[in-house]
Design an enzyme around this catalytic site. Structure first.
Site, PDB file in Angstrom:
ATOM      1  N   ASP A 286       0.857  -1.177   0.000  1.00 57.12           N
ATOM      2  CA  ASP A 286       0.000   0.000   0.000  1.00 57.12           C
ATOM      3  C   ASP A 286       0.899   1.234   0.000  1.00 57.12           C
ATOM      4  O   ASP A 286       2.109   1.120   0.175  1.00 57.12           O
ATOM      5  CB  ASP A 286      -0.993  -0.002   1.167  1.00 57.12           C
ATOM      6  CG  ASP A 286      -0.350   0.106   2.540  1.00 57.12           C
ATOM      7  OD1 ASP A 286       0.855  -0.215   2.672  1.00 57.12           O
ATOM      8  OD2 ASP A 286      -1.040   0.497   3.492  1.00 57.12           O
TER       9      ASP A 286
ATOM     10  N   TYR B  71       3.086   4.641   0.690  1.00 52.00           N
ATOM     11  CA  TYR B  71       3.778   5.217   1.845  1.00 52.00           C
ATOM     12  C   TYR B  71       2.811   6.125   2.596  1.00 52.00           C
ATOM     13  O   TYR B  71       1.990   6.816   1.987  1.00 52.00           O
ATOM     14  CB  TYR B  71       4.972   6.047   1.390  1.00 52.00           C
ATOM     15  CG  TYR B  71       6.075   5.264   0.709  1.00 52.00           C
ATOM     16  CD1 TYR B  71       6.763   4.249   1.369  1.00 52.00           C
ATOM     17  CD2 TYR B  71       6.458   5.557  -0.594  1.00 52.00           C
ATOM     18  CE1 TYR B  71       7.785   3.544   0.758  1.00 52.00           C
ATOM     19  CE2 TYR B  71       7.481   4.856  -1.223  1.00 52.00           C
ATOM     20  CZ  TYR B  71       8.144   3.851  -0.547  1.00 52.00           C
ATOM     21  OH  TYR B  71       9.154   3.166  -1.163  1.00 52.00           O
TER      22      TYR B  71
ATOM     23  N   PHE C 189       6.753   1.867  -4.367  1.00 48.86           N
ATOM     24  CA  PHE C 189       8.166   2.050  -4.021  1.00 48.86           C
ATOM     25  C   PHE C 189       8.703   3.441  -4.352  1.00 48.86           C
ATOM     26  O   PHE C 189       9.769   3.819  -3.885  1.00 48.86           O
ATOM     27  CB  PHE C 189       9.062   0.987  -4.669  1.00 48.86           C
ATOM     28  CG  PHE C 189       8.828  -0.410  -4.145  1.00 48.86           C
ATOM     29  CD1 PHE C 189       9.222  -0.758  -2.866  1.00 48.86           C
ATOM     30  CD2 PHE C 189       8.189  -1.370  -4.923  1.00 48.86           C
ATOM     31  CE1 PHE C 189       9.005  -2.039  -2.373  1.00 48.86           C
ATOM     32  CE2 PHE C 189       7.962  -2.645  -4.444  1.00 48.86           C
ATOM     33  CZ  PHE C 189       8.371  -2.983  -3.165  1.00 48.86           C
TER      34      PHE C 189
ATOM     35  N   HIS D  93      10.940  -9.761   0.164  1.00 49.77           N
ATOM     36  CA  HIS D  93      10.704  -8.323   0.042  1.00 49.77           C
ATOM     37  C   HIS D  93      12.010  -7.553   0.271  1.00 49.77           C
ATOM     38  O   HIS D  93      12.851  -7.978   1.070  1.00 49.77           O
ATOM     39  CB  HIS D  93       9.660  -7.894   1.077  1.00 49.77           C
ATOM     40  CG  HIS D  93       9.069  -6.547   0.828  1.00 49.77           C
ATOM     41  ND1 HIS D  93       9.674  -5.380   1.264  1.00 49.77           N
ATOM     42  CD2 HIS D  93       7.951  -6.174   0.171  1.00 49.77           C
ATOM     43  CE1 HIS D  93       8.944  -4.352   0.886  1.00 49.77           C
ATOM     44  NE2 HIS D  93       7.892  -4.795   0.227  1.00 49.77           N
TER      45      HIS D  93
END
Length: 224
Positions: free
Chosen positions: A64, A66, A77, A186
């Site tokens: 989701d 930032y 990202f 991740h």
């Protein structure tokens, strides 16, 4: 929410008529009226606006947006210029450096990737300020699954970079043998050392694209 005006409308139009989307729209509208929500409403669909369906070569999935001030702008990202580079993106840059020799830039603004056909998609597209995952389970997952299915249905080679367990689960939705699916832990500092570093996904991605007659992605983000 800003309207979707490009070729994503064709596969997604039916989603707007479904009950879950109507509920999602009401929920998100109320959230923007009563809380600080990221990204800005006009940036919710930035990933789709910058990367039309017919241009998609690579899909990178995030979770989701930032949830800090000035960070999110609709690409997973990525952060706005002049915003400190988040730790996960720092690790992505480190892997790019180790894999392809890319210089680590002074910013986290990934629009260059999106304009080359890298769909930078979060599975949930909005979030309350300072409250990660606060919009999880309200319908965005249904909508972004429809986006993933639309890409999977494209009759050409596409690379899916699935980092982390939630993104990795999306592999079950992908059935097109023309596509390349690459999975790794991740890039978060909590998990990058478990196999994200050294995964060489970026060189594998470009090798695959070249083998199938596509132009490679220039992953180098320039300094601002």
């Amino acid at each position: 929410m800003a309207a979707i005006a490009n070729d994503w409308l064709i596969p997604l139009q039916s989603e707007f008529k479904k009950d879950y989307y109507k509920e999602l729209y009401r929920f998100v509208d109320q959230e923007y009226k009563t809380h600080t929500i990221y990204p800005k409403a006009e940036d919710i669909f930035t990933a789709l606006h910058l990367t039309p369906l017919h241009d998609v070569k690579v899909v990178i999935l995030g979770q989701d947006p930032y949830h800090g001030p000035g960070q999110a702008h609709g690409l997973c990202f990525s952060v706005q210029p002049q915003v400190e580079i988040p730790p996960s993106l720092q690790n992505i840059y480190q892997e790019l450096h180790d894999d392809l020799g890319c210089k680590i830039p002074n910013n986290g603004y990934l629009v260059k990737w999106a304009k080359q056909g890298v769909l930078l998609l979060n599975t949930v597209l909005t979030v309350r300020a300072h409250d990660a995952n606060s919009h999880k389970g309200h319908g965005w997952e249904n909508f972004t699954d429809a986006i993933i299915q639309a890409v999977d249905a494209e009759d050409r080679p596409i690379v899916f970079l699935l980092w982390g367990t939630p993104a990795g689960r999306k592999a079950e939705m992908l059935h097109n043998p023309k596509h390349l699916i690459l999975k790794a832990p991740h890039p978060s500092p909590l998990s990058a050392y478990r196999g994200f570093f050294g995964c060489k996904h970026f060189s594998q991605c470009n090798d695959f694209l070249i083998r199938h007659g596509e132009t490679l992605i220039d992953w180098q983000i320039e300094d601002i």
